[in-house]
Design a protein around this motif. Structure first.
Motif, PDB file in Angstrom:
ATOM      1  N   ILE A  29      15.678 -44.920  13.953  1.00 42.15           N
ATOM      2  CA  ILE A  29      15.325 -45.337  14.314  1.00 42.15           C
ATOM      3  C   ILE A  29      15.256 -44.275  15.767  1.00 42.15           C
ATOM      4  CG2 ILE A  29      15.674 -47.348  16.598  1.00 42.15           C
ATOM      5  CD1 ILE A  29      17.249 -48.615  14.449  1.00 42.15           C
ATOM      6  N   PRO A  30      14.312 -44.724  16.333  1.00 47.92           N
ATOM      7  CA  PRO A  30      14.349 -43.719  17.470  1.00 47.92           C
ATOM      8  C   PRO A  30      14.816 -43.574  19.541  1.00 47.92           C
ATOM      9  CG  PRO A  30      12.036 -44.476  17.960  1.00 47.92           C
ATOM     10  CD  PRO A  30      12.810 -45.444  17.124  1.00 47.92           C
ATOM     11  N   VAL A  31      15.659 -43.096  19.485  1.00 52.34           N
ATOM     12  CA  VAL A  31      16.312 -43.379  20.674  1.00 52.34           C
ATOM     13  C   VAL A  31      16.076 -42.491  22.064  1.00 52.34           C
ATOM     14  CG1 VAL A  31      18.223 -43.233  21.891  1.00 52.34           C
ATOM     15  CG2 VAL A  31      18.439 -43.708  19.347  1.00 52.34           C
ATOM     16  N   TYR A  32      15.354 -43.755  22.492  1.00 48.55           N
ATOM     17  CA  TYR A  32      14.706 -43.268  24.607  1.00 48.55           C
ATOM     18  C   TYR A  32      16.510 -42.723  25.399  1.00 48.55           C
ATOM     19  CZ  TYR A  32      10.227 -43.737  22.549  1.00 48.55           C
ATOM     20  OH  TYR A  32       9.154 -42.660  22.231  1.00 48.55           O
ATOM     21  N   TRP A  33      15.967 -41.640  26.670  1.00 50.09           N
ATOM     22  CA  TRP A  33      17.044 -41.632  27.383  1.00 50.09           C
ATOM     23  C   TRP A  33      16.228 -42.315  28.868  1.00 50.09           C
ATOM     24  CZ3 TRP A  33      22.036 -40.631  27.841  1.00 50.09           C
ATOM     25  CH2 TRP A  33      22.549 -40.172  28.751  1.00 50.09           C
ATOM     26  N   GLY A  34      17.258 -43.400  28.961  1.00 52.51           N
ATOM     27  CA  GLY A  34      16.742 -44.693  29.941  1.00 52.51           C
ATOM     28  C   GLY A  34      16.630 -46.101  29.125  1.00 52.51           C
ATOM     29  N   SER A  35      17.099 -47.223  30.379  1.00 49.35           N
ATOM     30  CA  SER A  35      16.876 -48.044  29.811  1.00 49.35           C
ATOM     31  C   SER A  35      15.721 -49.313  30.544  1.00 49.35           C
ATOM     32  CB  SER A  35      17.878 -49.260  29.835  1.00 49.35           C
ATOM     33  OG  SER A  35      19.002 -48.782  28.871  1.00 49.35           O
ATOM     34  N   ASP A  36      14.371 -49.236  29.777  1.00 48.16           N
ATOM     35  CA  ASP A  36      13.010 -49.416  30.442  1.00 48.16           C
ATOM     36  C   ASP A  36      12.271 -50.207  29.898  1.00 48.16           C
ATOM     37  OD1 ASP A  36      11.160 -48.345  32.933  1.00 48.16           O
ATOM     38  OD2 ASP A  36      10.004 -48.847  30.945  1.00 48.16           O
ATOM     39  N   ILE A  37      11.434 -51.182  30.022  1.00 41.28           N
ATOM     40  CA  ILE A  37      11.172 -52.431  29.402  1.00 41.28           C
ATOM     41  C   ILE A  37       9.980 -51.870  28.308  1.00 41.28           C
ATOM     42  CG2 ILE A  37       9.203 -54.690  29.228  1.00 41.28           C
ATOM     43  CD1 ILE A  37      10.563 -54.801  32.120  1.00 41.28           C
ATOM     44  N   GLN A  38       9.298 -50.699  29.130  1.00 45.34           N
ATOM     45  CA  GLN A  38       8.110 -49.659  28.219  1.00 45.34           C
ATOM     46  C   GLN A  38       8.958 -49.062  27.311  1.00 45.34           C
ATOM     47  OE1 GLN A  38       4.996 -48.107  30.666  1.00 45.34           O
ATOM     48  NE2 GLN A  38       6.028 -49.343  32.331  1.00 45.34           N
ATOM     49  N   LEU A  39      10.758 -48.352  27.327  1.00 45.03           N
ATOM     50  CA  LEU A  39      10.958 -47.748  25.992  1.00 45.03           C
ATOM     51  C   LEU A  39      11.342 -49.083  25.233  1.00 45.03           C
ATOM     52  CD1 LEU A  39      13.170 -45.375  28.884  1.00 45.03           C
ATOM     53  CD2 LEU A  39      10.818 -44.657  27.273  1.00 45.03           C
ATOM     54  N   LEU A  40      11.998 -49.319  26.092  1.00 46.18           N
ATOM     55  CA  LEU A  40      12.491 -51.042  24.478  1.00 46.18           C
ATOM     56  C   LEU A  40      11.397 -51.167  23.369  1.00 46.18           C
ATOM     57  CD1 LEU A  40      15.296 -52.754  26.931  1.00 46.18           C
ATOM     58  CD2 LEU A  40      15.527 -51.941  25.507  1.00 46.18           C
ATOM     59  N   GLU A  41       9.986 -51.377  23.953  1.00 45.28           N
ATOM     60  CA  GLU A  41       9.052 -51.505  23.408  1.00 45.28           C
ATOM     61  C   GLU A  41       8.773 -50.494  22.126  1.00 45.28           C
ATOM     62  OE1 GLU A  41       6.835 -54.177  23.465  1.00 45.28           O
ATOM     63  OE2 GLU A  41       8.449 -54.927  24.689  1.00 45.28           O
ATOM     64  N   ARG A  42       8.996 -48.767  22.770  1.00 38.88           N
ATOM     65  CA  ARG A  42       9.029 -48.159  21.606  1.00 38.88           C
ATOM     66  C   ARG A  42      10.608 -47.833  21.066  1.00 38.88           C
ATOM     67  NH1 ARG A  42       4.713 -44.468  23.550  1.00 38.88           N
ATOM     68  NH2 ARG A  42       4.064 -45.120  25.864  1.00 38.88           N
ATOM     69  N   GLY A  43      11.649 -47.766  21.113  1.00 43.24           N
ATOM     70  CA  GLY A  43      13.159 -46.947  20.568  1.00 43.24           C
ATOM     71  C   GLY A  43      13.792 -47.686  21.300  1.00 43.24           C
ATOM     72  N   ALA A  44      15.087 -47.707  20.519  1.00 46.38           N
ATOM     73  CA  ALA A  44      15.920 -48.175  21.276  1.00 46.38           C
ATOM     74  C   ALA A  44      16.322 -47.069  22.768  1.00 46.38           C
ATOM     75  CB  ALA A  44      17.477 -47.345  20.304  1.00 46.38           C
ATOM     76  N   CYS A  45      17.095 -48.112  23.196  1.00 46.68           N
ATOM     77  CA  CYS A  45      17.176 -47.306  24.433  1.00 46.68           C
ATOM     78  C   CYS A  45      18.889 -46.468  24.951  1.00 46.68           C
ATOM     79  CB  CYS A  45      16.884 -48.266  25.995  1.00 46.68           C
ATOM     80  SG  CYS A  45      15.267 -48.038  25.865  1.00 46.68           S
ATOM     81  N   GLN A  46      19.235 -45.690  25.068  1.00 41.81           N
ATOM     82  CA  GLN A  46      20.831 -45.217  26.093  1.00 41.81           C
ATOM     83  C   GLN A  46      20.868 -45.119  27.445  1.00 41.81           C
ATOM     84  OE1 GLN A  46      22.324 -42.615  24.012  1.00 41.81           O
ATOM     85  NE2 GLN A  46      24.337 -42.035  25.355  1.00 41.81           N
ATOM     86  N   SER A  47      21.879 -46.354  28.053  1.00 45.62           N
ATOM     87  CA  SER A  47      22.507 -46.189  29.599  1.00 45.62           C
ATOM     88  C   SER A  47      21.942 -45.326  29.693  1.00 45.62           C
ATOM     89  CB  SER A  47      23.219 -46.989  29.118  1.00 45.62           C
ATOM     90  OG  SER A  47      24.086 -46.822  30.270  1.00 45.62           O
ATOM     91  N   THR A  48      21.595 -44.478  30.816  1.00 46.86           N
ATOM     92  CA  THR A  48      22.075 -43.002  31.781  1.00 46.86           C
ATOM     93  C   THR A  48      23.379 -42.837  32.035  1.00 46.86           C
ATOM     94  OG1 THR A  48      20.857 -43.871  33.719  1.00 46.86           O
ATOM     95  CG2 THR A  48      19.692 -42.640  32.063  1.00 46.86           C
ATOM     96  N   GLY A  49      23.976 -43.793  32.193  1.00 46.97           N
ATOM     97  CA  GLY A  49      25.052 -43.984  32.625  1.00 46.97           C
ATOM     98  C   GLY A  49      26.344 -43.864  31.628  1.00 46.97           C
ATOM     99  N   SER A  50      26.472 -43.297  30.234  1.00 44.68           N
ATOM    100  CA  SER A  50      26.996 -43.409  28.817  1.00 44.68           C
ATOM    101  C   SER A  50      26.570 -41.886  29.093  1.00 44.68           C
ATOM    102  CB  SER A  50      26.520 -44.227  28.191  1.00 44.68           C
ATOM    103  OG  SER A  50      24.920 -43.904  27.684  1.00 44.68           O
ATOM    104  N   VAL A  51      27.365 -40.890  27.848  1.00 43.56           N
ATOM    105  CA  VAL A  51      27.517 -40.132  27.417  1.00 43.56           C
ATOM    106  C   VAL A  51      25.983 -39.059  25.604  1.00 43.56           C
ATOM    107  CG1 VAL A  51      29.747 -39.451  28.184  1.00 43.56           C
ATOM    108  CG2 VAL A  51      28.915 -40.007  25.982  1.00 43.56           C
ATOM    109  N   ILE A  52      25.499 -38.689  26.493  1.00 45.24           N
ATOM    110  CA  ILE A  52      24.624 -38.255  24.826  1.00 45.24           C
ATOM    111  C   ILE A  52      25.419 -38.141  24.236  1.00 45.24           C
ATOM    112  CG2 ILE A  52      23.098 -37.436  25.890  1.00 45.24           C
ATOM    113  CD1 ILE A  52      24.275 -34.539  25.566  1.00 45.24           C
ATOM    114  N   ALA A  53      24.772 -37.986  22.334  1.00 40.95           N
ATOM    115  CA  ALA A  53      25.549 -37.954  21.415  1.00 40.95           C
ATOM    116  C   ALA A  53      25.964 -36.906  21.170  1.00 40.95           C
ATOM    117  CB  ALA A  53      24.055 -38.793  20.468  1.00 40.95           C
TER     118      ALA A  53
END
Lengths: 295, 229
Positions: B104-128
């Motif tokens: 599963i690809p993970v995108y930085w940011g939560s957006d309707i378009q990003l959710l169509e492409r993969g999982a989204c990470q909340s920008t308020g959280s820390v990166i992996a």
């Protein structure tokens, strides 16, 4: 046919037969079209090697200023025939993976002219700048050759098999591919079973002609409508794939599969019509006989 | 009388194909919903490409950047290193787990378009891999369809271009969408994956997911290497 005890089971069996026929036709298309020979033939017909070659050329022209290596060092020794051979061998390697279920690995096709061209450039550069031809030099030379093969293989990977493997999709396609003939046979047996059950359920055996006829015709229509829509609206052209050779490979393959599917559905539709006409003729024949007997 | 029977028979013969056709189309449409969603996931994952931008994204100002994530790193690794901070809309990681059908690809940011492409990470959280709570969400009918099959002890691997991080499922969670208990920043290092709870009727107010603890860090570069460079 007018009795509920015959009619409703026949309707249910007819629905199942339609779904079975749709599945069988799709599986037949996949079984017949998804072979290494047909795929290689498609790639050659659509001149995908030209697009791959253009992509490789563009890559090296863009990289020239960053690497300091003129593009001619690479492009001069990469011929279109070589690119075609790499594409063909990758397609064959892909189908071997589908058949075996093992991980995809593709050995590069050696290109002695390319290696000699890179070596010549490196040696000439070292001689011109008095750069010592030490271990570091040899490592850099080796890395450049390896990177060249990697670039060529990547641009010739027209079905993005490497990418599919890393995303876990290749194993799924391989599972289906290894079972496609079995699935086709199972689907055909299922269709035969439904026809057998229709014969069992209908007292008047000529009614089975009607049920088979409408099953085939409806199956044909249900398959044709979306398939024709996909081809007419050039739906696959809306795939946003950046690399032209990958775009061409996938869209041409999908159009080819869809067109074959359309042909199979047309055959089904015609068969359905034939069965219905036969049923009508049988009905007229038997009605004529009954009228004669009554006289 | 015979004429009536004949006309009824003809009507039945004509109406039957339409009835059968309608029933079959209904069954096929219902049956195709799940496979269609799955196909969209597979198509999206298969055709990811560098710097692919959707014309609609330009209107919204969102630039979606698909990156190739390193999956065959063979060099040395260390448990400390430098993070490569992603930009909004950038694919910066991949989630891999035995129980997930795709990577599963993970995108930085939560957006309707990003959710169509993969999982989204909340920008308020820390990166992996970073200290704190990494919060990743995705749709329950597409990328996180297999999330509910995770059990305690299952391993989840997050691959990035700066390292690979292994997490282990610690607990399964369920919370209301208004409850932020599991998605707020935290001191302890963890990974929170969540999605909507499957609900055939009505909107999904409940969220389900897992909280995982970090068990292994492998950075592809170490701070010492960087200073040497």
């Amino acid at each position: 046919m007018k009795k509920i005890s015959n009619y409703i089971p026949s309707v249910i069996l007819c629905v199942l037969l339609i779904i079975g026929l749709l599945g069988t036709s799709a599986l037949i298309v996949a079984d017949v079209r998804m072979t290494p020979e047909k795929t290689i033939d498609l790639a050659q017909r659509e001149e995908i090697d030209e697009k791959s070659y253009a992509a490789i050329e563009k890559y090296y022209k863009e990289k020239a200023s960053a690497t300091g290596i003129p593009s001619d060092v690479f492009i001069g020794s990469i011929t279109k025939e070589y690119v075609r051979d790499v594409i063909d061998s990758q397609i064959e390697a892909t189908y071997r993976v589908f058949e075996s279920g093992r991980a995809y690995s593709h050995a590069s096709i050696p290109n002695p002219e390319l290696e000699a061209s890179i070596e010549k450039f490196f040696n000439d550069y070292a001689d011109k700048t008095n750069y010592p031809k030490d271990e570091k030099f040899e490592t850099k030379l080796k890395e450049t050759k390896a990177q060249a093969y990697k670039t060529i293989n990547s641009n010739c990977d027209i079905f993005k098999i490497d990418s599919m493997q890393s995303h876990g999709l290749l194993s799924k396609i391989s599972k289906f591919y290894r079972r496609k003939t079995t699935l086709t046979v199972i689907a055909a047996v299922f269709d035969a079973l439904m026809i057998g059950l229709l014969l069992l359920v209908n007292r008047r055996k000529r009614d089975v002609l009607y049920w088979i006829g409408i099953s085939a015709a409806i199956s044909g229509i249900i398959g044709l409508i979306p398939a024709i829509h996909l081809v007419r609206t050039r739906y696959y052209d809306s795939f946003s794939i950046k690399q032209p050779q990958v775009f061409a490979a996938y869209t041409k393959m999908l159009y080819s599969l869809t067109n074959t599917f359309i042909r199979v559905q047309v055959l089904l539709l015609i068969s359905g019509a034939v069965f219905i006409v036969l049923y009508a003729l049988c009905c007229r024949f038997f009605k004529g006989k009954i009228a004669e007997n009554q006289k | 009388m015979n004429k009536k029977i004949n006309s009824r028979s003809i009507a039945l013969h004509i109406a039957t194909p339409f009835v059968v056709g309608a029933i079959t189309c209904g069954i096929l449409l219902l049956a195709a919903i799940k496979p269609f969603d799955k196909l969209k996931v597979y198509l999206n994952v298969a055709f990811m490409d560098d710097l692919k931008t959707d014309p609609d994204d330009e209107k919204s100002g969102l630039i979606i950047r698909d990156n190739k994530i390193i999956s065959d790193y063979t060099g040395t690794t260390s448990d400390t290193g430098t993070f490569i901070r992603p930009r909004y809309g950038e694919m910066y990681a991949e989630i891999q787990c035995e129980k997930f059908s795709v990577v599963i690809p993970v995108y930085w940011g939560s957006d309707i378009q990003l959710l169509e492409r993969g999982a989204c990470q909340s920008t308020g959280s820390v990166i992996a891999g970073d200290a704190g709570n990494s919060v990743i969400s995705a749709h329950e009918d597409t990328f996180f369809a297999d999330l509910s099959s995770l059990e305690k002890g299952d391993a989840i691997i997050i691959r990035t271009n700066y390292g690979v991080f292994t997490y282990k499922v610690k607990e399964k969670i369920q919370f209301n969408k208004n409850d932020s208990k599991y998605v707020v920043p935290s001191k302890d290092t963890k990974l929170t994956l969540y999605t909507c709870k499957k609900n055939v009727l009505g909107s999904a107010d409940e969220r389900v997911g897992v909280v995982c603890e970090l068990i292994e860090k492998k950075f592809y570069n170490s701070p010492a290497e960087d200073t040497a460079k």
